[in-house]
Design a protein around this motif. Structure first.
Motif, PDB file in Angstrom:
ATOM      1  N   ASP A   1      41.313  34.902  35.992  1.00 45.26           N
ATOM      2  CA  ASP A   1      41.524  34.435  37.363  1.00 45.26           C
ATOM      3  C   ASP A   1      40.160  34.407  38.053  1.00 45.26           C
ATOM      4  OD1 ASP A   1      43.416  33.581  39.409  1.00 45.26           O
ATOM      5  OD2 ASP A   1      42.959  35.467  40.411  1.00 45.26           O
ATOM      6  N   ASP A   2      40.059  34.937  39.269  1.00 49.47           N
ATOM      7  CA  ASP A   2      38.770  34.975  39.953  1.00 49.47           C
ATOM      8  C   ASP A   2      37.849  36.015  39.306  1.00 49.47           C
ATOM      9  OD1 ASP A   2      39.860  33.169  41.792  1.00 49.47           O
ATOM     10  OD2 ASP A   2      40.567  34.787  43.084  1.00 49.47           O
TER      11      ASP A   2
ATOM     12  N   GLY B   1      41.499  40.023  33.792  1.00 49.20           N
ATOM     13  CA  GLY B   1      42.514  39.199  34.429  1.00 49.20           C
ATOM     14  C   GLY B   1      43.889  39.413  33.846  1.00 49.20           C
TER      15      GLY B   1
ATOM     16  N   ASN C   1      42.202  40.220  39.167  1.00 49.01           N
ATOM     17  CA  ASN C   1      40.922  39.569  38.928  1.00 49.01           C
ATOM     18  C   ASN C   1      40.009  40.454  38.095  1.00 49.01           C
ATOM     19  OD1 ASN C   1      41.449  37.368  41.052  1.00 49.01           O
ATOM     20  ND2 ASN C   1      41.657  39.242  42.249  1.00 49.01           N
TER      21      ASN C   1
END
Length: 435
Positions: free
Chosen positions: A231-232, A195, A208
């Motif tokens: 993040d994701d 990330g 991500n």
């Protein structure tokens, strides 16, 4: 520096026979310490730094497991180039002190990444702090940049193309008309501590753990775990790629994020939350709100209807949250902005709201609603067609779980037990504790 010789020898003897990476035995405080036996094996290997483009400037097209590969900045796999990473190989980022992305591997349109590990020797992208043979360094989200694969499969932007989130420049464009695009093969792979936020925290322009932009169904993705991300864990921007046996663990934001017209099929997916991970929030203090979901799904960022709609199909979905209601979490599944989602054989548990379908045109559906079980501490499900989930399959408040087939699913209440819901989620290739 600790003496790793005995640890490394013991780890070496265990690597081939290990069947469960100590999920049950892990420390529930999840304090992200180094270093587990996996990394003790690799930390004394020589390091080769790579930068620029694979296949030029001295960057080889095959990465072997006899060294640690250190990515300096953004490393590109250009058109017509294939990068092959052998089983058991470790990849890390070259540390930087400024806000410049590092440890980012980008497969550009026409390039390929073949990173095919094995059950006992996965390919591991991870923190440099787990590969330094030191006791006193700890891994953190953002230590590794992330893996990005770009292709020319369809997306639903007005032009049919876009520049991938988190980067800039025409070389990072994705999208096209080739549904069968082949970006390579990722099997038995772990991506950890990834990330990067290009602008500032929560800017919405992040890299991500694994980002897939316009990736086609000629690409192979299975047995991939993305953990401890900033993040994701996984984000699918359009495309048609299918995936199976994928794990999002202890992510900062969403476990799985879908948008820009993604229409692939995913089989056996687990999103496992951890209350002690970092947490994404939207807005500005003191009015920040949680933005952390098991799944977040949009048709596109503007919420407009398009001919090509974001509509993944997930067969065998398990979303596991935490053991009590917490404002750091939002929804187990959030479908919005004209997005659509089909779930067959799904369990969602441990979030304040289980399933939330928001706005005109958004849709949650199933070929068998009786195969969907949903729990929310405050709300089980809300929005169009969620009422088609049988009342007996919808629980709120404190949870009694035998009906879900989950004797004790919550990550922060050990031992975790997913019952029969195992898409090889606890095989020797996985990792749930780093200490």
């Amino acid at each position: 520096m600790r003496n790793f010789f005995l640890v490394a020898m013991a780890a070496f003897s265990l690597t081939a026979c290990r069947q469960n990476d100590s999920l049950v035995e892990s420390d529930s405080s999840f304090n992200m310490q180094s270093s587990s036996a996996d990394y003790a094996v690799g930390c004394n290997l020589p390091v080769q730094t790579v930068a620029g483009d694979v296949g030029s400037g001295g960057v080889p097209t095959t990465w072997t497991a006899d060294k640690i590969w250190e990515i300096d900045g953004i490393l590109n796999v250009p058109n017509n180039v294939t990068l092959t990473i052998e089983p058991g190989t470790y990849i890390k980022a070259k540390p930087k002190s400024n806000n410049t992305p590092t440890g980012v591997l980008v497969v550009q349109k026409g390039g390929k990444l073949n990173a095919n590990g094995t059950v006992s020797a996965p390919v591991v992208f991870t923190s440099y702090n787990l590969l330094d043979c030191e006791d006193d360094t700890k891994a953190a989200p953002g230590d590794f940049g992330g893996v990005i694969i770009l292709g020319d499969a369809p997306i639903n932007t007005a032009t049919g193309t876009a520049t991938i989130e988190g980067l800039s420049g025409s070389q990072y464009e994705y999208g096209g008309t080739n549904s069968a695009h082949n970006g390579g093969s990722l099997t038995y792979v772990r991506i950890e501590y990834g990330g990067f936020d290009l602008l500032a925290p929560n800017s919405g322009n992040e890299i991500n753990g694994l980002t897939l932009g316009g990736v086609g169904n000629g690409t192979t993705l299975h047995h991939i775990q993305v953990s401890y991300g900033k993040d994701d864990a996984f984000e699918f921007f359009g495309g048609t790629v299918n995936a199976s046996n994928i794990i999002a663990f202890a992510q900062d934001d969403d476990g799985f994020d879908f948008d820009n017209g993604y229409v692939g099929t995913i089989t056996n997916a687990l999103a496992l939350a951890d209350i002690n991970s970092t947490h994404s929030q939207s807005g500005t203090a003191p009015n920040q709100v949680s933005d952390t979901n098991g799944i977040e799904l949009d048709n596109n960022s503007t919420g407009t209807a398009t001919t090509l709609l974001t509509h993944p199909i997930i067969n065998g979905l398990t979303i596991v949250g935490v053991s009590s209601s917490n404002t750091l979490y939002e929804n187990g599944i959030h479908v919005r902005r004209h997005g659509q989602l089909t779930v067959n054989d799904g369990i969602v548990v441990g979030y304040p709201r289980g399933i939330y379908v928001e706005g005109t045109g958004s849709l949650f559906t199933s070929t068998n609603f009786t195969s969907v079980f949903v729990h929310g501490f405050n709300t089980d499900a809300a929005g169009p067609d969620t009422n088609l989930i049988p009342a007996a399959n919808r629980l709120t408040g404190a949870v009694s779980l035998p009906i879900f087939g989950l004797p004790q699913p919550f990550f922060n209440n050990w031992p975790v037990d997913l019952g029969i819901r195992n898409g090889d989620f606890f095989g020797a290739w996985t990792q749930y504790n780093n200490y």
